[in-house]
Write a protein that holds these residues in place. Structure first.
Motif, short mmCIF file in Angstrom:
data_model
loop_
_atom_site.label_atom_id
_atom_site.label_comp_id
_atom_site.label_asym_id
_atom_site.label_seq_id
_atom_site.Cartn_x
_atom_site.Cartn_y
_atom_site.Cartn_z
N ILE A 1 0.84 -1.19 0.00
CA ILE A 1 0.00 0.00 0.00
C ILE A 1 0.87 1.24 0.00
CG2 ILE A 1 -1.64 1.35 1.38
CD1 ILE A 1 -3.03 -1.18 2.11
N ASP A 2 0.61 2.10 -0.96
CA ASP A 2 1.32 3.37 -1.09
C ASP A 2 0.34 4.47 -0.71
OD1 ASP A 2 2.99 5.42 -1.73
OD2 ASP A 2 2.71 5.28 -3.89
N MET A 3 0.55 5.09 0.44
CA MET A 3 -0.42 6.06 0.95
C MET A 3 0.23 7.40 1.25
SD MET A 3 -1.07 5.16 4.96
CE MET A 3 -1.77 6.79 5.17
N GLU A 4 -0.60 8.42 1.21
CA GLU A 4 -0.15 9.77 1.56
C GLU A 4 -1.34 10.56 2.10
OE1 GLU A 4 2.66 13.14 -0.42
OE2 GLU A 4 0.87 12.62 -1.57
N HIS B 1 -5.04 9.65 0.48
CA HIS B 1 -5.05 8.85 -0.75
C HIS B 1 -4.16 7.63 -0.55
CE1 HIS B 1 -3.49 7.58 -4.70
NE2 HIS B 1 -4.63 8.02 -5.21
N HIS B 2 -4.65 6.46 -0.95
CA HIS B 2 -3.73 5.31 -1.02
C HIS B 2 -4.10 4.39 -2.17
CE1 HIS B 2 -6.30 2.51 1.66
NE2 HIS B 2 -5.99 1.75 0.64
N ASP B 3 -3.07 3.78 -2.74
CA ASP B 3 -3.21 2.77 -3.79
C ASP B 3 -2.80 1.42 -3.24
OD1 ASP B 3 -4.02 4.54 -5.81
OD2 ASP B 3 -1.94 5.06 -6.30
N GLU B 4 -3.56 0.40 -3.58
CA GLU B 4 -3.23 -0.98 -3.22
C GLU B 4 -2.64 -1.64 -4.46
OE1 GLU B 4 -6.72 -2.67 -1.45
OE2 GLU B 4 -6.70 -1.23 0.20
N ILE B 5 -1.36 -1.99 -4.38
CA ILE B 5 -0.55 -2.33 -5.54
C ILE B 5 -0.03 -3.75 -5.40
CG2 ILE B 5 1.46 -1.65 -6.93
CD1 ILE B 5 1.23 1.11 -5.51
#
Length: 757
Positions: free
Chosen positions: A304-307, A337-341
């Motif tokens: 997870i890339d979050m900010e 915001h976060h992306d699940e990658i």
């Protein structure tokens, strides 16, 4: 104030300790030199400062450390007042700066893993929430400096709390009537992280610089933080930055794949003081990239890339006359915001929902190669914007025939807009939640030894989203779960009363009773699909009712003398307890696959059932004797939660009974401590849950701290080493969704240092 000589606890005068505490000063941590932890006197936070201060309850893990900065700043001409001129300090526990320094926690929740009456969800090293008295998620409200954090951590165990331990000066657990200032549904408690990002407790002409760093062996990790504060005239500024990096950690059975963490953050704030008040603002940023260990999430390299960027404001004004002694306000905005990658699925029919990772993820390609990931895609995206405002009117103390009365009236409002894309939209469609509330807190001092508190809160919640229509057997057909636009309105009401009585021999007896109602959240109402990072296929219930809890708690404590202790017992009856339960069905990404054997996701349904929670917490410390110029003492603790549904089955993910103890030795500069915590096997598990075995957690630490004067190393310095899980035991957390898949870290050593200039 420099580091003082050690005085035996039983020889200290409690009234002198109280006299040292500014009655309205905020968070004078590091005050009082070297103190044994059970009676550490700290000026309480702005949320709960009493006029006649009562020492913070004793930590269970032995003595508090010598703080790195023993110099207390002079009181500023305007010091923010307490939230209420309270003579009662509500039942509360805290994580001190020294505990944060030695803690191996990579995320906020893990600060609570071994606290009495608390633990953490340990879903991933980068994502862990506090679990208080067996309750988690939406029943544990997380605040930062009195404002909600505007995140999505309560929506799924894989979502991080955007507060790094390095950014918190102190963390509080607030219970009792006081908690209704923040939420009506936080039966477990309110967790408030306190920091100086809006500087309000700094005197003119003061400049402070602190730097700290640490390294850990179990994950080749390192972390560090720096903060700077200055006040010139009527303007104060604060700047801080922190970062941490840890690779996959080691367990007694080998490496826990995909357990890496990278986190960094910054903040800047300023405060303008004027004759009868102040106004302050700050901007902060939190960013993290962390892996999800266990199961297919680890195999696919899900991370997870979050900010989050937050803007917070705070102010106060004290009128010259009238019934209101002070007006306070808070205003906050967060953009999350976060992306699940992870790697692409093998399921061809899901490719339409995946889009390639953009340039802003390039910096994480090294981790993808390290963990042998293939081509990565964004499986799902969560984006949330949150506004929150709160205003309080502090009343002047009024004399009555029963005694002086003081309190406050407050109003709060929040607007939360959640947008989802990709698989996240399959899990939970975009939705909006609006909350407005009014609350009242009053306190009556019946005598010098008897105090009564009361609080009430009325809320209104509106939730708009898309409701799922799910077959009764939770299996297809249809191949897809249809949804319809839906809105729900709730008006929960809560009230609480607390009584506190001073007893002989410095003991205090307390009792609380609370009736609380909690409105369901959008995720509980409208979830409808797979959540890849958590490895679950969640199905909500759009017809959920308000959850009601009736609680009682009694406790007794002693915070002076050679023997100090804090004991409490509680019982809560829930009507319509909302919970997540494994169904035993597995699915792939689409509902049409539910019912297949060994599917990628465990199906979870949101339901309601009456439940009871009963528990107790006991912690104590005894100063045995003076040895070699220092004090040697022993500690002990025990806690348990027993939680059952009305049908006789057990509530899922309840921590086991835990019994522990240890010893400590402390002099002017050195502190040594050893603790052993035994967690019993947990075989009282919910449907389709795994039992967890017993474990023993042996920790030890040794630190040196002292004032150095104006040396090139700064005014004060702390150096230490902490060892965790010295027995290298296999630890599985019964409160985690991943107890059967994820072992907690094995034996680890942590070197840490902190300097103040």
């Amino acid at each position: 104030m420099g580091v003082s000589s050690v005085t035996p606890v039983w020889a200290q005068d409690a009234s002198d300790a109280e006299a040292e505490m500014p009655p309205v000063e905020v968070i004078q941590e590091d005050e009082g030199g070297v103190e044994l932890p059970p009676i550490t006197v700290e000026a309480p936070s702005e949320a709960r400062a009493p006029v006649r201060a009562r020492p913070t309850p004793a930590p269970s893990a032995g003595p508090a450390q010598v703080e790195a900065v023993p110099v207390a700043a002079p009181v500023a001409p305007f010091t923010p007042s307490p939230a209420q001129n309270s003579a009662v300090q509500p039942p509360i526990d805290a994580v001190t700066p020294a505990e944060i320094e030695r803690s191996p926690a990579q995320s906020f929740g893990d600060l609570f893993f071994d606290k009495p009456g608390a633990t953490s969800s340990t879903f991933a090293p980068g994502a862990s929430r506090p679990v208080l008295r067996g309750l988690d998620g939406h029943r544990v409200d997380i605040q930062e400096n009195g404002l909600g954090i505007g995140d999505v951590s309560a929506l799924g165990g894989d979502h991080a709390v955007p507060i790094d331990p390095l950014a918190a000066n102190r963390v509080e657990i607030i219970r009792g009537p006081e908690s209704l200032r923040y939420s009506s549904g936080s039966v477990g408690g309110v967790v408030n992280a306190v920091s100086g990002r809006i500087p309000v407790d700094i005197a003119p002409g003061t400049t402070r610089l602190e730097a700290q760093g640490a390294g850990t062996t179990v994950d080749d990790g390192f972390d560090g933080a720096v903060q700077f504060e200055n006040r010139t005239g009527n303007v104060a500024v604060h700047v801080d930055a922190y970062g941490r990096n840890a690779e996959d950690y080691e367990t007694p059975l080998g490496t826990q794949d995909n357990s890496f963490v990278e986190t960094e953050g910054q903040s800047a704030g300023a405060t303008l003081f004027f004759d009868r008040g102040f106004i302050g603002t700050s901007v902060s940023r939190f960013a993290s990239d962390y892996g999800i260990p266990g199961g297919e999430e680890a195999e696919l390299g899900i991370h997870i890339d979050m900010e989050q960027v937050r803007w917070t404001n705070r102010g106060a004004y004290r009128p010259l006359g009238g019934p209101v002694s002070e007006v306070r306000f808070w205003l906050g905005y967060s953009d999350y915001h976060h992306d699940e990658i992870g790697q692409e699925h093998d399921h061809a029919h899901e490719e339409e929902h995946e889009h390639e990772v953009g340039e802003h993820h390039d910096e994480h390609e090294e981790h993808a190669e390290e963990h042998d990931h293939g081509e990565e895609v964004v499986h799902g995206t969560f984006a949330q914007k949150t506004w929150e405002a709160r205003t309080e009117f502090q009343q002047r103390t009024v004399a009555t025939g029963l005694g002086p009365v003081n309190g406050l009236l407050g109003f709060s409002w929040s607007h939360n807009d959640l947008q989802t894309e990709g698989e996240a939209a399959e899990f939970l469609a975009p939705n909006t939640t609006r909350d407005v509330a009014a609350y009242l807190f009053e306190e009556l001092e019946l005598s010098d030894t008897l105090r009564l508190q009361g609080a009430a809160r009325l809320e209104h919640r509106q939730v708009d989203g898309y409701a799922p229509e799910v077959p009764a057997d939770l299996l297809p057909p249809p191949d897809e779960i249809p949804t319809i636009a839906a809105g729900r309105d709730f008006t929960p009401f809560s009230a609480s009363i607390g009584l506190e009585r001073d007893l002989p021999k410095a003991m205090v007896l307390r009792a609380d009773a609370e009736y609380s109602e909690r409105a369901p959240t959008a995720a509980e109402l409208f979830s409808k699909g797979s959540h890849h990072a958590s490895g679950t296929f969640d199905i909500g219930d759009p017809d959920l009712d308000v959850e009601t809890a009736k609680s009682i708690e009694v406790g007794i404590e002693r915070n002076a003398g050679r023997f100090r202790f804090d004991a409490s017992a509680y019982h809560t009856d829930f009507d319509g307890f909302i919970f997540e339960q494994l169904t035993g069905i597995t699915c792939n990404e689409k509902f049409e696959s539910c019912g297949i054997k060994d599917g990628e996701f465990d199906q979870v349904i949101i339901g309601q059932q009456d439940a009871t929670f009963t528990g107790a917490e006991l912690q104590g410390a005894y100063d045995v004797t003076e040895i070699a110029g220092g004090i040697f003492g022993v500690t002990g603790r025990y806690d348990f939660v027993y939680a059952k549904f009305a049908d006789g089955t057990y509530v899922p993910r309840i921590p086991p009974h835990r019994l522990g103890g240890g010893f400590y030795w402390q002099d002017d500069h050195w502190l040594a401590r050893v603790t052993l915590l035994h967690a019993f096997a947990q075989d009282e598990v919910g449907a389709n849950e795994f039992e967890t075995p017993a474990y023993d957690l042996l920790n030890a630490s040794l630190s040196w701290s002292g004032a150095l004067g104006q040396s090139r190393f700064g005014e004060s310095l702390t150096l230490g080493i902490a060892a965790d899980n010295l027995l290298d035991d296999e630890i599985r957390n019964a409160a985690s969704f991943k107890a059967d898949e994820v072992l907690l870290p094995g034996r680890s050593f942590r070197l840490f240092a902190k300097a103040a200039f």
